[in-house]
Enzyme design. Structure first.
Site, PDB file in Angstrom:
ATOM      1  N   ARG A  59      21.890  32.427  68.818  1.00  0.00           N
ATOM      2  CA  ARG A  59      20.844  33.231  69.445  1.00  0.00           C
ATOM      3  C   ARG A  59      19.696  32.325  69.887  1.00  0.00           C
ATOM      4  O   ARG A  59      19.376  31.342  69.231  1.00  0.00           O
ATOM      5  CB  ARG A  59      20.316  34.278  68.460  1.00  0.00           C
ATOM      6  CG  ARG A  59      21.358  35.307  68.053  1.00  0.00           C
ATOM      7  CD  ARG A  59      20.805  36.249  66.997  1.00  0.00           C
ATOM      8  NE  ARG A  59      21.803  37.214  66.557  1.00  0.00           N
ATOM      9  CZ  ARG A  59      21.593  38.104  65.579  1.00  0.00           C
ATOM     10  NH1 ARG A  59      20.422  38.125  64.961  1.00  0.00           N
ATOM     11  NH2 ARG A  59      22.537  38.945  65.240  1.00  0.00           N
ATOM     12  N   ASP A  61      15.545  32.277  71.300  1.00  0.00           N
ATOM     13  CA  ASP A  61      14.304  33.047  71.293  1.00  0.00           C
ATOM     14  C   ASP A  61      13.779  33.246  72.705  1.00  0.00           C
ATOM     15  O   ASP A  61      14.253  32.638  73.662  1.00  0.00           O
ATOM     16  CB  ASP A  61      13.240  32.311  70.466  1.00  0.00           C
ATOM     17  CG  ASP A  61      13.572  32.270  68.989  1.00  0.00           C
ATOM     18  OD1 ASP A  61      14.166  33.238  68.495  1.00  0.00           O
ATOM     19  OD2 ASP A  61      13.249  31.258  68.332  1.00  0.00           O
ATOM     20  N   ARG A 209      12.517  23.571  66.823  1.00  0.00           N
ATOM     21  CA  ARG A 209      11.144  23.583  67.323  1.00  0.00           C
ATOM     22  C   ARG A 209      10.156  23.103  66.255  1.00  0.00           C
ATOM     23  O   ARG A 209       9.165  22.433  66.570  1.00  0.00           O
ATOM     24  CB  ARG A 209      10.775  24.980  67.805  1.00  0.00           C
ATOM     25  CG  ARG A 209      11.478  25.361  69.113  1.00  0.00           C
ATOM     26  CD  ARG A 209      11.337  26.822  69.418  1.00  0.00           C
ATOM     27  NE  ARG A 209       9.936  27.216  69.543  1.00  0.00           N
ATOM     28  CZ  ARG A 209       9.532  28.490  69.573  1.00  0.00           C
ATOM     29  NH1 ARG A 209      10.419  29.481  69.483  1.00  0.00           N
ATOM     30  NH2 ARG A 209       8.252  28.778  69.691  1.00  0.00           N
TER      31      ARG A 209
END
Length: 262
Positions: A59, A61, A209
């Site tokens: 997935r 974001d 990140r």
């Protein structure tokens, strides 16, 4: 001789490229456009307006991009496609959105884009110059201060291997365990761009990140590489650096053995 029974569905693996700007990420949300909803709507058009479900390998974001994200689609068993018609048909129905199908392959129904994956890789793009981005706006993180790539790599080496990555996952991460094995974390400069490449079997929510945000502190000289080891050992999200913005992150690729697209 009895006629062979049709499987309830026919499963197709698809490889996707997209610009995540303006999208809410892969997963369908209550509001906003998601890659999943766009792909399933396109697939339904190919299936005669019948619903088609999808599963992805990773997935993404809101605002995150993909160079080669993999998903699988379960079409009704009575629909017959070629590899060409799935790739071109889905891409056609995905217009005008910046989502395209790069490749497609029919797979067995026990094959899963998520669970059959043996590795995933990401790249993070940093535009490292004084002038703001124009052509790359929305697709890179702009960092004005000169980054020391050698120091960043020294810090990145600390994170490679099996570790408890509590300090580098989102507080809201739903993974049962913070343990992950990071196979590769490379930092390189290409002109004005600094690229961080990460590879592992799986990642925690915001792990890449958060690692990049921490490496940036090392790159500008705010942290010494040893402090990354201290942050890792702390097992506390507050001990690591900030979360890098989503626009610089790309799902780079997903590995399978054997690769259905070969």
């Amino acid at each position: 001789m009895m006629e062979e029974e049709l499987a309830p569905v026919q499963r197709w693996a698809v490889k996707l490229e997209y610009d995540g700007t303006g999208l809410v990420g892969w997963q369908r949300q209550k509001s906003g456009l998601s890659v999943q909803s766009l792909l399933e709507a396109a697939a339904a058009r190919l299936a005669g307006n019948r619903p088609v479900s999808s599963i992805t390998a990773g997935r993404t974001d809101s605002g995150v991009h993909a160079l080669a994200q993999v998903a699988h689609l379960d079409f009704p068993a009575d629909v017959r496609f070629s590899r060409h018609s799935v790739r071109e048909g889905l891409s056609y129905h995905l217009k005008p959105h910046n989502v395209v199908v790069l490749d497609a392959a029919q797979v067995d129904t026990d094959w899963s884009a998520r669970f059959s994956a043996t590795w995933r890789s990401y790249q993070y793009r940093i535009l490292n110059r004084r002038s703001r981005p124009t052509l790359l706006a929305g697709n890179v993180w702009h960092v004005k201060s000169t980054l020391d790539v050698e120091k960043m790599q020294e810090a990145a080496n600390i994170l490679v291997g099996p570790h408890d990555f509590t300090s580098f996952r989102a507080v809201a991460c739903q993974a049962h365990s913070p343990m992950r094995t990071l196979d590769q974390l490379d930092v390189s400069r290409h002109g004005d761009e600094v690229i961080v490449f990460a590879k592992a079997r799986s990642f925690l929510h915001h792990q890449v990140r958060n690692m990049v945000g921490t490496l940036k502190l090392v790159g500008i000289g705010a942290w010494q590489p040893e402090r990354v080891a201290e942050a890792l050992k702390a097992r506390n999200r507050c001990a690591a650096g900030p979360t890098a913005p989503p626009e610089g992150l790309y799902l780079n690729g997903v590995g399978y053995d054997p690769d259905p697209f070969d």
